[in-house]
Write an enzyme that holds these catalytic residues in place. Sequence first.
Site, PDB file in Angstrom:
ATOM      1  N   LYS A   1      18.277   9.808 -24.429  1.00 20.24           N
ATOM      2  CA  LYS A   1      18.844   8.846 -25.374  1.00 20.24           C
ATOM      3  C   LYS A   1      18.828   7.463 -24.720  1.00 20.24           C
ATOM      4  O   LYS A   1      19.388   7.272 -23.626  1.00 20.24           O
ATOM      5  CB  LYS A   1      20.281   9.272 -25.701  1.00 20.24           C
ATOM      6  CG  LYS A   1      20.709   8.984 -27.121  1.00 20.24           C
ATOM      7  CD  LYS A   1      22.050   9.648 -27.366  1.00 20.24           C
ATOM      8  CE  LYS A   1      22.554   9.391 -28.749  1.00 20.24           C
ATOM      9  NZ  LYS A   1      23.936   9.863 -28.912  1.00 20.24           N
ATOM     10  N   ILE A   2      18.198   6.549 -25.405  1.00 21.00           N
ATOM     11  CA  ILE A   2      17.970   5.208 -24.833  1.00 21.00           C
ATOM     12  C   ILE A   2      18.535   4.159 -25.789  1.00 21.00           C
ATOM     13  O   ILE A   2      18.285   4.234 -26.999  1.00 21.00           O
ATOM     14  CB  ILE A   2      16.428   4.955 -24.691  1.00 21.00           C
ATOM     15  CG1 ILE A   2      15.760   6.026 -23.817  1.00 21.00           C
ATOM     16  CG2 ILE A   2      16.131   3.554 -24.210  1.00 21.00           C
ATOM     17  CD1 ILE A   2      15.833   5.794 -22.342  1.00 21.00           C
TER      18      ILE A   2
END
Length: 216
Positions: free
Chosen positions: A83-84
């Site tokens: 998750k960025i």
Amino acid sequence: MKFFIDTANIEQIKSAAEMGVLDGVTTNPSLAAKETAPYRELLEEICRIVPGPVSAEVLATDYDGMMKEAGELAKIADNIVIKIPTILEGLKAIKSLSSDGIKTNATLVFQPSQALLVAKAGATFVSPFIGRLDDISQSGMELIEQIVTIYNNYTFATEVLVASVRHPMHVVEAALIGADVITMPYNVIAKLIKHPLTDIGLEKFISDYKKAKQNA
Ligand code: G3P
């Protein structure tokens, strides 16, 4: 529509998995902070419970830091999704990670232009936060409609993962629009099955039958 649970709580994940409708898990640093075990240990356990995608978020905000953390997180299990945050450095990381075959989830998305960019960069999932938009009197569901339309226009492979979900109507509306995935807190998943008329009807079926048999 795929159902993910939005938590790092192991008991809630086990309980949702037992319902038989759980496809994956999303976590974030705020959710991990509510638990006592370290984030990595939680992720290892979650990946043992759920075979589907498990989102693990980086804490770094620069490209090199994100790539380093992503490499470490990706080693946990094959079903880890990185998750960025949807910022410029994050966009570069999404591009590099997807080129390396690592799955990504672009988080903290609040406008269609961000969703367009992360799809072009090859994100596996895009996470629009609808509840937080509703909280400031902007329509979260309108954002889902816009992203679904844009992705359909260009046949982007990125899956629309509706996040920051507050209640069952968010789930129904997202399903009507055709969002690919929805991630929900445990209490929302539990509410999906509930209707007072179901409970009243069931009670009456059972009591009618018992009464008739007692009088027979
Ligand atoms: O996973 C991120 C997102 O779902 C957060 O939701 O309730 O903190 O806005 P919320």
